[in-house]
Design an enzyme around this catalytic site. Structure first.
Site, short mmCIF file in Angstrom:
data_model
loop_
_atom_site.label_atom_id
_atom_site.label_comp_id
_atom_site.label_asym_id
_atom_site.label_seq_id
_atom_site.Cartn_x
_atom_site.Cartn_y
_atom_site.Cartn_z
N ASP A 7 0.88 -1.18 0.00
CA ASP A 7 0.00 0.00 0.00
C ASP A 7 0.92 1.23 0.00
O ASP A 7 1.35 1.68 1.06
CB ASP A 7 -0.89 -0.02 1.25
CG ASP A 7 -1.79 1.21 1.31
OD1 ASP A 7 -2.17 1.72 0.25
OD2 ASP A 7 -2.10 1.66 2.43
N GLU A 67 -2.97 -2.20 -5.30
CA GLU A 67 -4.28 -1.70 -5.71
C GLU A 67 -4.16 -0.95 -7.03
O GLU A 67 -3.21 -0.22 -7.27
CB GLU A 67 -4.86 -0.77 -4.63
CG GLU A 67 -6.34 -0.51 -4.83
CD GLU A 67 -6.94 0.38 -3.74
OE1 GLU A 67 -6.65 0.14 -2.56
OE2 GLU A 67 -7.66 1.31 -4.09
N ASP A 141 -2.27 1.09 6.90
CA ASP A 141 -1.39 0.77 5.77
C ASP A 141 -1.09 -0.73 5.73
O ASP A 141 -1.03 -1.34 4.66
CB ASP A 141 -0.09 1.56 5.87
CG ASP A 141 -0.34 3.00 6.26
OD1 ASP A 141 -0.58 3.81 5.36
OD2 ASP A 141 -0.33 3.29 7.47
#
Lengths: 163, 163
Positions: A7, A67, A141
């Site tokens: 992340d 992502e 995170d």
């Protein structure tokens, strides 16, 4: 199979390394990198890059999971800065010849909870349960890095079942 | 003093290396890097990073000059992707211990033409004139890289005069 979920962020980046043997999952490493916010942007990027590089040397990772970008962002300037940090992770992966799998936020939520609209806490509970963790994963995170890694593992297992 | 101006992009990035001796300016290198658009994003970023790294090894550059981020972008997703490429340039600069100067689009235009609202052609004519080029600089990526390098040189000369 060892999956690294990440992340990326310019202040703090989360990571989670999950190993799957048969159907047994184990978190073998997880944490955050924090860049020195007093450094100018190039220096922060170098810190982030070096931290990822060390992580990729420590573990024998098969896939990096991250992502996907959205089409719309509320704060474009912040999102572009995040793009700089995200670039560090993708560069490090390419430099280590590591494939990168991208998953949309909706797909990650659906993969973990069955619903593409799951909230943050439901996601954390699902990650905790699927990984048999003793408590809710924190900070955010790390929770997000665990979630994208789990999504990647679920998708790969599903593909194997279909095949 | 040797200044490198850059215009980062995920498809094509422009660069221009300008040397100033006393008040004489000379373009000692300029061109574009093109990334293979069939490669996935991480591979393209690695190509871009390696191309910049070679350029920074070839020339004894003192400063990298780059356009500042805006507050608003029409196409956030494209801008974030540009942010990935921009990160490669900043990382390479940090890795070579090279300072990076950022200038807003308005400041670049004003520095070269006296007007913060100058159009593309006026900018090209100004760059051509100030660098005594035989013709208008092309493609756009190179013209933009020349412009940000010239802005950096003008600002540094101005500071010397003020001091």
């Amino acid at each position: 199979m060892i999956i690294l979920g990440v992340d990326p962020g310019l202040r703090t980046s989360g990571y989670a390394v999950i190993e799957q043997r048969q159907r047994q999952l184990q978190v073998i490493d997880a944490g955050t990198f924090s860049a020195d916010t007093e450094l100018p942007l190039p220096g922060r990027l170098l810190q982030i890059y070096r931290d990822i590089d060390i992580l990729l040397r420590e573990h024998d990772i098969n896939i990096m999971a991250i992502e996907q970008l959205y089409a719309h962002y509320k704060h474009p300037r912040t999102a572009i800065l995040m793009g700089h940090a995200r670039g560090m992770f993708l560069l490090a992966a390419a430099d280590h010849n590591m494939p990168v799998d991208e998953y949309s936020a909706t797909r990650i939520k659906k993969s973990l909870t069955g619903s593409g609209r799951a909230g943050k806490e439901q996601m954390q509970r699902s990650v905790m349960s699927q990984l048999s963790l003793a408590r809710l994963p924190t900070p955010n995170d790390v929770a997000d890095a665990l979630a994208v890694a789990m999504c990647c593992i679920n998708e790969h297992n599903r593909q194997e079942i279909i095949l």
